[in-house]
Scaffold this motif. Sequence first.
Motif, short mmCIF file in Angstrom:
data_model
loop_
_atom_site.label_atom_id
_atom_site.label_comp_id
_atom_site.label_asym_id
_atom_site.label_seq_id
_atom_site.Cartn_x
_atom_site.Cartn_y
_atom_site.Cartn_z
N THR A 284 0.85 -1.19 0.00
CA THR A 284 0.00 0.00 0.00
C THR A 284 0.89 1.24 0.00
OG1 THR A 284 -1.81 1.17 1.12
CG2 THR A 284 -0.22 0.03 2.52
N ILE A 285 0.49 2.23 -0.77
CA ILE A 285 1.22 3.48 -0.89
C ILE A 285 0.56 4.48 0.06
CG2 ILE A 285 2.09 5.22 -2.49
CD1 ILE A 285 2.77 2.24 -3.20
N GLU A 286 1.35 5.11 0.90
CA GLU A 286 0.78 5.99 1.91
C GLU A 286 0.23 7.29 1.33
OE1 GLU A 286 1.79 7.38 6.42
OE2 GLU A 286 3.43 7.40 4.98
N CYS A 287 -0.96 7.66 1.81
CA CYS A 287 -1.55 8.98 1.56
C CYS A 287 -2.11 9.42 2.90
CB CYS A 287 -2.66 8.88 0.49
SG CYS A 287 -3.43 10.46 0.09
N ASN A 288 -1.41 10.30 3.59
CA ASN A 288 -1.68 10.60 4.99
C ASN A 288 -2.93 11.47 5.15
OD1 ASN A 288 -1.58 11.28 7.73
ND2 ASN A 288 0.65 11.37 7.74
N PRO A 289 -3.96 10.99 5.87
CA PRO A 289 -5.17 11.80 6.08
C PRO A 289 -5.11 12.73 7.29
CG PRO A 289 -5.51 9.65 7.02
CD PRO A 289 -4.12 9.63 6.43
N LEU A 290 -4.06 12.59 8.12
CA LEU A 290 -4.01 13.33 9.39
C LEU A 290 -3.51 14.75 9.14
CD1 LEU A 290 -2.58 10.50 11.66
CD2 LEU A 290 -4.96 11.03 11.10
N LEU A 291 -4.32 15.51 8.43
CA LEU A 291 -3.92 16.83 7.96
C LEU A 291 -4.45 17.97 8.83
CD1 LEU A 291 -4.48 16.29 4.12
CD2 LEU A 291 -2.36 16.03 5.43
N GLY A 292 -5.19 17.64 9.89
CA GLY A 292 -5.77 18.68 10.73
C GLY A 292 -4.77 19.68 11.28
N PRO A 293 -3.67 19.23 11.93
CA PRO A 293 -2.70 20.19 12.47
C PRO A 293 -2.09 21.08 11.39
CG PRO A 293 -2.38 18.03 13.44
CD PRO A 293 -3.36 17.84 12.32
N LEU A 294 -1.72 20.49 10.27
CA LEU A 294 -1.12 21.28 9.19
C LEU A 294 -2.13 22.25 8.59
CD1 LEU A 294 1.54 21.61 7.71
CD2 LEU A 294 0.88 19.75 6.18
N PHE A 295 -3.37 21.81 8.47
CA PHE A 295 -4.44 22.66 7.94
C PHE A 295 -4.63 23.91 8.79
CE2 PHE A 295 -9.17 23.45 8.01
CZ PHE A 295 -9.24 24.10 6.79
N PHE A 296 -4.74 23.72 10.10
CA PHE A 296 -5.04 24.87 10.96
C PHE A 296 -3.82 25.76 11.19
CE2 PHE A 296 -8.63 22.07 12.26
CZ PHE A 296 -9.64 22.92 11.83
N ALA A 297 -2.61 25.18 11.19
CA ALA A 297 -1.41 26.00 11.28
C ALA A 297 -1.31 26.90 10.06
CB ALA A 297 -0.18 25.12 11.40
N THR A 298 -1.61 26.34 8.89
CA THR A 298 -1.59 27.13 7.65
C THR A 298 -2.70 28.17 7.67
OG1 THR A 298 -0.72 25.20 6.47
CG2 THR A 298 -1.64 26.97 5.14
N ALA A 299 -3.88 27.79 8.14
CA ALA A 299 -5.00 28.74 8.22
C ALA A 299 -4.64 29.92 9.11
CB ALA A 299 -6.24 28.03 8.75
N LEU A 300 -3.99 29.66 10.25
CA LEU A 300 -3.61 30.74 11.15
C LEU A 300 -2.61 31.68 10.49
CD1 LEU A 300 -4.01 31.84 14.04
CD2 LEU A 300 -2.00 30.52 14.71
N ASN A 301 -1.65 31.12 9.78
CA ASN A 301 -0.68 31.96 9.07
C ASN A 301 -1.37 32.83 8.02
OD1 ASN A 301 1.49 31.10 10.54
ND2 ASN A 301 2.26 29.68 9.00
N LEU A 302 -2.31 32.24 7.28
CA LEU A 302 -3.04 33.01 6.26
C LEU A 302 -3.87 34.12 6.90
CD1 LEU A 302 -4.20 30.08 3.94
CD2 LEU A 302 -2.55 31.86 3.34
#
Length: 333
Positions: A284-302
């Motif tokens: 199986t080829i990994e596609c990481n769904p645990l994007l919540g922390p990265l999503f909100f860190a990016t949202a805060l920067n924006l």
Amino acid sequence: MIALALYRSVIALAIVSTLAACGNSAPTASGALTTPQTIQPKTYPELVVGFAQIGAESEWRTANTRSIQTTADQLGIELDLSDAQQQQANQIKAIRSFIAQGVDVIGVSPVVETGWDEVFAEVKQAGIPLILLDRSANVPADLYSVRIGSDFVEEGRRACGELARLLDGQGSIVVLEGTQGSAPMLGRGAGFQECLQAYPNLHVLDSQSADFIRARGKEEMAALLQTHGNSIDGVFAQNDDMALGAIEAIEEYGLRPGIDIKIVSIDAVRAAFEAMIAGKLNATIECNPLLGPLFFATALNLANDLPVEKWIKPDEGIYRQDTAAQELPNRLY
């Protein structure tokens, strides 16, 4: 371990320093000097985010939604999460609702690639940063702020390489495709076909869409077996759920998945590791769904007008049967 590294990188990304207004002190009408104004950056508890999720078509999507909700709760973010139930019209409606609410940042996982120009232009006109999470959209780059997600084309290349290794570069393959017109379906398919050019003795017998859904994967694989039977040497399933459905169909047909028919899929969910340990899934080829922390860190920067990369890619790997038992305890989804 990858998920842990992602969390650590997010912690570093999320540190926002106090911003100060530029310029010298200026005299007032009375001749007194004014004090430069300090701009206070937004913090997580002050952030209002709208997110238009696709639905719950797979274990991957469920883990993705859980990561977003859990992270928002942990950080004290006000999150308005919409479940589109696989319908683009519902996502567009949700985005327009977010605009009307005046949220700080909008996120969306586009169910398909096309048909977004108008509503994305409305988001831009409203001056709200837009994050494409997981999936991409076929729109001009100035209509969104950043995409956070995997390289689907590279995932397709990796899957092809694994099947070529398992089949010694020759054999007949069937493909279970995801939702037609979606970014992962298109990207993974393109990468797979590109890689196949290097293996002239590997052939795709047939392909069918199963919408990334396990039950559909079983249904379509059963139909492919009825048509092609023992001619099938390998299966490329564009996600783990469809592969798990295919395994059931192969067993019911009387063949041994992972042995008589080699199977490679994409996502790297826990159930895929369990199938590898059982010898029924080969890789199986990994596609990481645990994007919540990265999503909100990016949202805060924006929200604080800080620069971000246009495409942020999680670190991901390839997992095979020989390491599945060792890796399973580390899986967070």
